[in-house]
Design an enzyme around this catalytic site. Structure first.
Site, mmCIF file in Angstrom:
data_model
loop_
_atom_site.group_PDB
_atom_site.id
_atom_site.type_symbol
_atom_site.label_atom_id
_atom_site.label_comp_id
_atom_site.label_asym_id
_atom_site.label_seq_id
_atom_site.Cartn_x
_atom_site.Cartn_y
_atom_site.Cartn_z
ATOM 1 N N ILE A 192 4.511 -1.305 3.388
ATOM 2 C CA ILE A 192 4.390 0.110 3.023
ATOM 3 C C ILE A 192 5.207 0.386 1.762
ATOM 4 C CG2 ILE A 192 4.688 2.503 3.797
ATOM 5 C CD1 ILE A 192 2.672 0.782 5.492
ATOM 6 N N LYS A 193 4.525 0.871 0.738
ATOM 7 C CA LYS A 193 5.205 1.203 -0.510
ATOM 8 C C LYS A 193 5.697 2.645 -0.407
ATOM 9 C CE LYS A 193 4.574 -0.174 -5.260
ATOM 10 N NZ LYS A 193 3.578 -0.470 -6.295
ATOM 11 N N VAL A 194 6.998 2.793 -0.535
ATOM 12 C CA VAL A 194 7.661 4.070 -0.245
ATOM 13 C C VAL A 194 8.288 4.617 -1.526
ATOM 14 C CG1 VAL A 194 9.530 5.098 1.121
ATOM 15 C CG2 VAL A 194 8.242 3.174 2.068
ATOM 16 N N ALA B 72 0.868 -1.185 0.000
ATOM 17 C CA ALA B 72 0.000 0.000 0.000
ATOM 18 C C ALA B 72 0.899 1.228 0.000
ATOM 19 C CB ALA B 72 -0.882 -0.014 1.235
#
Ligand code: G3P
Length: 211
Positions: free
Chosen positions: A82-84, A56
């Site tokens: 967590i997509k960073v 996400a």
């Protein structure tokens, strides 16, 4: 090699949840916008459909705000990754989350240098974009995956490579050869992995013979 489905389409994810070879899901803001749905509720629903890593993406720009967003996502479900974004602020966030054991997927990787910085900050995954590199110069997508795999092995990073922006079966084959740990693949391309005209033809011949 693990297979993730690269989509925010809930029908595709429902279908794929019954495929015994699908291990997780990746989404991005463009994929979610395409479905005309709200980001948070979409991610929440995906967690009920697939039991595996679900990426996400945070949408804020600075590390402090992205951190708040990331913590909300992480609270949602144990499978959230967590997509960073690959930026300086993104690297600060990756380090902060990695210290807390929260998994990250650093996205929009186009060079080995970017991949190494993300790995140094403790990224769980990096996502090199094969298709978008090939759009500029064909063949450079697979080269990047090979090079990043070589460097991660050379320096002993346990960050995994997600081959992303996969558009065709050729990309899947290239990602396999180059040593990607994961390929995130659109629904239609996953289905193509099952097929070959000679498989179809051979099955028809066998079926006819067994009548
Ligand atoms: O995996 C990343 C993907 O969603 C982007 O794909 O086709 O827009 O480059 P594409």
């Amino acid at each position: 090699m693990k297979i993730f489905i690269d989509t925010a389409n809930l029908n595709e994810i429902k279908e794929a949840s019954s495929f015994p070879f699908v291990d997780g899901v990746t989404t991005n803001p463009s994929l979610i916008a395409k479905e005309g749905r709200d980001l948070v509720s979409t991610i929440k629903e995906i967690t009920t459909l697939i039991d595996g890593p679900i990426s996400a993406e945070v949408k804020e720009d600075n590390a402090t705000n992205m951190y708040k967003e990331a913590k909300e996502y992480a609270k949602m479900h144990k499978n959230i990754v967590i997509k960073v974004p690959m930026t300086l602020e993104g690297m600060k966030l990756t380090k902060m989350l990695s210290k807390e054991g929260i998994k990250t997927n650093v996205t929009l990787i186009f060079t080995p240098a970017q991949a190494i910085l993300a790995a140094k900050c403790g990224a769980t995954y990096v996502s090199p974009f094969m298709g978008r590199l090939d759009d500029i110069t064909k063949g450079t997508g697979v080269e990047l995956i090979s090079e990043v795999r070589y460097l991660f092995d050379l320096y002993g990073f346990d960050t995994e490579i997600i081959a992303a922006s996969i558009r065709s079966l050729d990309h899947v084959h290239e990602a396999l050869h180059a040593g990607a740990h994961v390929a995130t693949i659109p629904y239609k391309v996953i289905l193509k992995m099952l097929e070959h005209p000679l498989t179809t033809k051979g099955l028809e011949i066998f079926k006819e013979a067994s009548k």
